[in-house]
Write a protein that holds these residues in place. Structure first.
Motif, PDB file in Angstrom:
ATOM      1  N   ARG A  48       0.843  -1.201   0.000  1.00 46.44           N
ATOM      2  CA  ARG A  48       0.000   0.000   0.000  1.00 46.44           C
ATOM      3  C   ARG A  48       0.875   1.246   0.000  1.00 46.44           C
ATOM      4  O   ARG A  48       1.933   1.263   0.629  1.00 46.44           O
ATOM      5  CB  ARG A  48      -0.877   0.026   1.263  1.00 46.44           C
ATOM      6  N   ALA A  49       0.390   2.280  -0.674  1.00 47.10           N
ATOM      7  CA  ALA A  49       1.136   3.537  -0.701  1.00 47.10           C
ATOM      8  C   ALA A  49       0.194   4.690  -0.406  1.00 47.10           C
ATOM      9  O   ALA A  49      -1.027   4.525  -0.398  1.00 47.10           O
ATOM     10  CB  ALA A  49       1.780   3.717  -2.070  1.00 47.10           C
ATOM     11  N   GLY A  50       0.781   5.848  -0.143  1.00 44.85           N
ATOM     12  CA  GLY A  50      -0.042   7.050   0.077  1.00 44.85           C
ATOM     13  C   GLY A  50      -0.924   6.913   1.305  1.00 44.85           C
ATOM     14  O   GLY A  50      -0.529   6.335   2.309  1.00 44.85           O
ATOM     15  N   ALA A  51      -2.142   7.432   1.193  1.00 45.18           N
ATOM     16  CA  ALA A  51      -3.058   7.470   2.331  1.00 45.18           C
ATOM     17  C   ALA A  51      -3.429   6.062   2.808  1.00 45.18           C
ATOM     18  O   ALA A  51      -3.745   5.846   3.971  1.00 45.18           O
ATOM     19  CB  ALA A  51      -4.324   8.224   1.954  1.00 45.18           C
ATOM     20  N   GLN A  52      -3.350   5.074   1.892  1.00 51.02           N
ATOM     21  CA  GLN A  52      -3.723   3.706   2.260  1.00 51.02           C
ATOM     22  C   GLN A  52      -2.653   2.991   3.076  1.00 51.02           C
ATOM     23  O   GLN A  52      -2.848   1.868   3.526  1.00 51.02           O
ATOM     24  CB  GLN A  52      -3.971   2.877   1.000  1.00 51.02           C
ATOM     25  N   ALA A  53      -1.513   3.666   3.254  1.00 52.27           N
ATOM     26  CA  ALA A  53      -0.394   3.009   3.932  1.00 52.27           C
ATOM     27  C   ALA A  53      -0.273   3.399   5.402  1.00 52.27           C
ATOM     28  O   ALA A  53       0.708   3.055   6.060  1.00 52.27           O
ATOM     29  CB  ALA A  53       0.904   3.323   3.196  1.00 52.27           C
ATOM     30  N   GLY A  54      -1.263   4.138   5.915  1.00 48.95           N
ATOM     31  CA  GLY A  54      -1.211   4.485   7.325  1.00 48.95           C
ATOM     32  C   GLY A  54      -0.069   5.427   7.654  1.00 48.95           C
ATOM     33  O   GLY A  54       0.488   6.091   6.773  1.00 48.95           O
ATOM     34  N   LYS A  55       0.319   5.443   8.943  1.00 49.62           N
ATOM     35  CA  LYS A  55       1.242   6.484   9.403  1.00 49.62           C
ATOM     36  C   LYS A  55       2.594   5.961   9.866  1.00 49.62           C
ATOM     37  O   LYS A  55       3.441   6.728  10.298  1.00 49.62           O
ATOM     38  CB  LYS A  55       0.592   7.247  10.559  1.00 49.62           C
ATOM     39  N   SER A  56       2.783   4.639   9.857  1.00 48.66           N
ATOM     40  CA  SER A  56       4.054   4.089  10.342  1.00 48.66           C
ATOM     41  C   SER A  56       4.525   2.977   9.419  1.00 48.66           C
ATOM     42  O   SER A  56       3.717   2.318   8.782  1.00 48.66           O
ATOM     43  CB  SER A  56       3.869   3.503  11.755  1.00 48.66           C
ATOM     44  N   PRO A  57       5.845   2.748   9.359  1.00 54.65           N
ATOM     45  CA  PRO A  57       6.368   1.696   8.482  1.00 54.65           C
ATOM     46  C   PRO A  57       6.228   0.307   9.100  1.00 54.65           C
ATOM     47  O   PRO A  57       6.345   0.145  10.313  1.00 54.65           O
ATOM     48  CB  PRO A  57       7.843   2.073   8.328  1.00 54.65           C
ATOM     49  N   GLY A  58       6.003  -0.702   8.238  1.00 52.66           N
ATOM     50  CA  GLY A  58       5.952  -2.074   8.734  1.00 52.66           C
ATOM     51  C   GLY A  58       5.550  -3.028   7.630  1.00 52.66           C
ATOM     52  O   GLY A  58       5.211  -2.621   6.523  1.00 52.66           O
ATOM     53  N   TYR A  59       5.602  -4.318   7.946  1.00 52.63           N
ATOM     54  CA  TYR A  59       5.180  -5.334   6.979  1.00 52.63           C
ATOM     55  C   TYR A  59       4.712  -6.561   7.740  1.00 52.63           C
ATOM     56  O   TYR A  59       4.986  -6.711   8.936  1.00 52.63           O
ATOM     57  CB  TYR A  59       6.327  -5.682   6.018  1.00 52.63           C
ATOM     58  N   GLY A  60       3.990  -7.441   7.049  1.00 53.29           N
ATOM     59  CA  GLY A  60       3.486  -8.620   7.746  1.00 53.29           C
ATOM     60  C   GLY A  60       2.983  -9.666   6.784  1.00 53.29           C
ATOM     61  O   GLY A  60       2.917  -9.456   5.569  1.00 53.29           O
ATOM     62  N   ILE A  61       2.619 -10.819   7.359  1.00 53.91           N
ATOM     63  CA  ILE A  61       2.135 -11.932   6.557  1.00 53.91           C
ATOM     64  C   ILE A  61       1.028 -12.654   7.313  1.00 53.91           C
ATOM     65  O   ILE A  61       1.075 -12.757   8.541  1.00 53.91           O
ATOM     66  CB  ILE A  61       3.305 -12.888   6.203  1.00 53.91           C
ATOM     67  N   SER A  62       0.038 -13.083   6.572  1.00 58.35           N
ATOM     68  CA  SER A  62      -1.090 -13.797   7.158  1.00 58.35           C
ATOM     69  C   SER A  62      -1.363 -15.018   6.292  1.00 58.35           C
ATOM     70  O   SER A  62      -1.471 -14.901   5.075  1.00 58.35           O
ATOM     71  CB  SER A  62      -2.294 -12.850   7.160  1.00 58.35           C
ATOM     72  N   LEU A  63      -1.427 -16.201   6.921  1.00 56.86           N
ATOM     73  CA  LEU A  63      -1.606 -17.441   6.164  1.00 56.86           C
ATOM     74  C   LEU A  63      -2.807 -18.213   6.689  1.00 56.86           C
ATOM     75  O   LEU A  63      -3.107 -18.169   7.883  1.00 56.86           O
ATOM     76  CB  LEU A  63      -0.363 -18.332   6.301  1.00 56.86           C
ATOM     77  N   VAL A  64      -3.462 -18.943   5.799  1.00 56.50           N
ATOM     78  CA  VAL A  64      -4.587 -19.772   6.240  1.00 56.50           C
ATOM     79  C   VAL A  64      -4.557 -21.097   5.466  1.00 56.50           C
ATOM     80  O   VAL A  64      -4.367 -21.112   4.256  1.00 56.50           O
ATOM     81  CB  VAL A  64      -5.951 -19.032   6.093  1.00 56.50           C
ATOM     82  N   ALA A  65      -4.715 -22.190   6.225  1.00 54.51           N
ATOM     83  CA  ALA A  65      -4.797 -23.516   5.609  1.00 54.51           C
ATOM     84  C   ALA A  65      -6.259 -23.910   5.541  1.00 54.51           C
ATOM     85  O   ALA A  65      -6.960 -23.860   6.556  1.00 54.51           O
ATOM     86  CB  ALA A  65      -4.012 -24.522   6.451  1.00 54.51           C
ATOM     87  N   GLU A  66      -6.720 -24.261   4.348  1.00 53.71           N
ATOM     88  CA  GLU A  66      -8.111 -24.706   4.200  1.00 53.71           C
ATOM     89  C   GLU A  66      -8.114 -26.227   4.085  1.00 53.71           C
ATOM     90  O   GLU A  66      -7.311 -26.802   3.352  1.00 53.71           O
ATOM     91  CB  GLU A  66      -8.718 -24.105   2.929  1.00 53.71           C
ATOM     92  N   THR A  67      -9.031 -26.879   4.814  1.00 57.90           N
ATOM     93  CA  THR A  67      -9.045 -28.342   4.805  1.00 57.90           C
ATOM     94  C   THR A  67     -10.220 -28.880   3.989  1.00 57.90           C
ATOM     95  O   THR A  67     -11.139 -28.147   3.635  1.00 57.90           O
ATOM     96  CB  THR A  67      -9.135 -28.920   6.233  1.00 57.90           C
ATOM     97  N   THR A  68     -10.174 -30.189   3.742  1.00 56.83           N
ATOM     98  CA  THR A  68     -11.201 -30.858   2.932  1.00 56.83           C
ATOM     99  C   THR A  68     -12.570 -30.829   3.608  1.00 56.83           C
ATOM    100  O   THR A  68     -13.585 -31.022   2.958  1.00 56.83           O
ATOM    101  CB  THR A  68     -10.798 -32.326   2.693  1.00 56.83           C
ATOM    102  N   THR A  69     -12.605 -30.572   4.936  1.00 57.04           N
ATOM    103  CA  THR A  69     -13.908 -30.527   5.627  1.00 57.04           C
ATOM    104  C   THR A  69     -14.344 -29.091   5.927  1.00 57.04           C
ATOM    105  O   THR A  69     -15.239 -28.854   6.729  1.00 57.04           O
ATOM    106  CB  THR A  69     -13.858 -31.310   6.955  1.00 57.04           C
TER     107      THR A  69
END
Length: 375
Positions: free
Chosen positions: A228-249
């Motif tokens: 994200r850049a500009g106004a969509q990037a908030g006011k402080s620097p940082g980064y992150g990751i979010s993961l999700v495992a989907e199962t057969t049920t």
């Protein structure tokens, strides 16, 4: 409304407020951090009280001068459109979302609210996890998919936030009891990385490292980038990751983290200083490994979602719900105590030695959305 339940200390603050509101029980909490250097309620706890006042009608909140005593008389859950709340920056939006989503289900009208503040931090589940995992869990209990959503308008990390999300939650008359004990096999892994006010190379490194761990195990891995850049990037620097495992049920198991350059804690020390030195590559490896550990523990939800799962089971119509979780987290155990105290619902807990998981059964308290009936 009977006489008030008396409680002590700052633990389980969110759950006490949530369960007190759902069960229309007045509470008095004394000795809130009475022995600490800075006694009393924290800014995020006061902000949560204000948020509850925003979505309910006639709630009465009284806090003494030192902030060490709270008297709370719950009001009627209203919901409503175009509401706005600025979350205190001492915790991320995730802290507020969990109780808010459950409350909103039992509102008079569907909820749509803009929450601003910190969208991602290491302490609370990030907004991505709510979007990819939490909302799916609600659907199991009969919450309609229509009108249930979380849109990330802009991201914000600690210390200054600047993120904004739009949450919409439909109302239900009752929740449907679940028989949910089959975890199934992991069929695919989805996820997203984000970066704000830093080079997007951080995202490529996290994604590459995380994929490297999963690719030995299954082919269907897809991690999106969200720089994200500009106004969509908030006011402080940082980064992150979010993961999700989907199962057969149809289970969703998640893990996420954020690296930001610190927020000061109450003593003025930088809180995440150590965390901010972890490289993007290590962050990707760490969160991928964490997700694998969560999957290995077994259970139909990950450990961060145990509390929510139990509250939903206890709020169902008076039928038997049966669910399987991995190792009971301390948060899960605390939730079971709070549910018993406020809703009178006791869970039958049976370890399953062959899998190392735990099977829990309860009869729902039969919570009914009265205001929805009247309309």
């Amino acid at each position: 409304m009977g006489k008030a339940k008396k409680m002590k200390g700052s633990q389980s603050f969110r759950q006490r407020l949530l369960l007190s509101t759902l069960s229309s029980t007045r509470i008095v909490i004394d000795e809130i951090r009475a022995d600490e250097t800075i006694p009393g309620l924290r800014p995020h706890e006061i902000s949560l009280l204000r948020l509850i006042e925003t979505v309910t009608d006639d709630a009465v909140v009284k806090i003494n001068e030192t902030g060490t005593q709270l008297k709370y008389k719950p009001g009627i859950i209203m919901g409503g459109k175009n509401l706005v709340h600025n979350c205190a920056l001492t915790r991320s939006i995730g802290y507020y979302l969990e109780p808010l989503i459950v409350l909103a289900l039992f509102g008079k009208k569907p909820l749509s609210i803009r929450l601003s503040g910190i969208t991602n931090d290491p302490k609370d589940p990030g907004v991505d996890t709510f979007r990819s995992t939490t909302l799916h869990i609600l659907k199991r209990f009969g919450v309609p998919a229509e009108g249930l959503g979380l849109k990330i308008e802009s991201r914000g990390v600690a210390p200054n936030g600047g993120g904004e999300v739009l949450l919409t939650v439909p109302t239900v008359q009752t929740l449907t009891a679940v028989h949910w004990v089959e975890e199934g096999m992991v069929k695919r892994i989805r996820g997203s990385t984000f970066s704000v006010r830093v080079n997007s190379d951080f995202e490529h490194s996290m994604r590459f490292a995380a994929r490297g761990i999963f690719n030995n195990l299954l082919p269907d891995v897809h991690i999106e980038l969200d720089h994200r850049a500009g106004a969509q990037a908030g006011k402080s620097p940082g980064y992150g990751i979010s993961l999700v495992a989907e199962t057969t049920t149809g289970c969703y198991i998640s893990a996420d983290t954020t690296v930001s350059f610190g927020r000061t804690d109450e003593t003025g020390e930088l809180d995440f200083e150590k965390k901010s030195r972890v490289s993007a590559e290590d962050t990707g490896v760490e969160i991928a490994s964490w997700l694998l550990q969560e999957i290995e523990k077994g259970g139909v939800v990950d450990s961060t979602h145990q509390g929510l799962l139990f509250i939903l089971c206890a709020s169902c119509q008076p039928d038997v719900s049966k669910v399987r979780v991995g190792t009971l987290s301390s948060y899960g155990v605390e939730t079971l105590r709070n549910i018993k105290e406020f809703m009178g619902v006791e869970f039958n807990i049976r370890p399953d030695p062959s899998t190392g998981t735990v099977i829990l059964k309860c009869v729902g308290s039969g919570l009914v959305n009265l205001s929805r009936k009247l309309s």
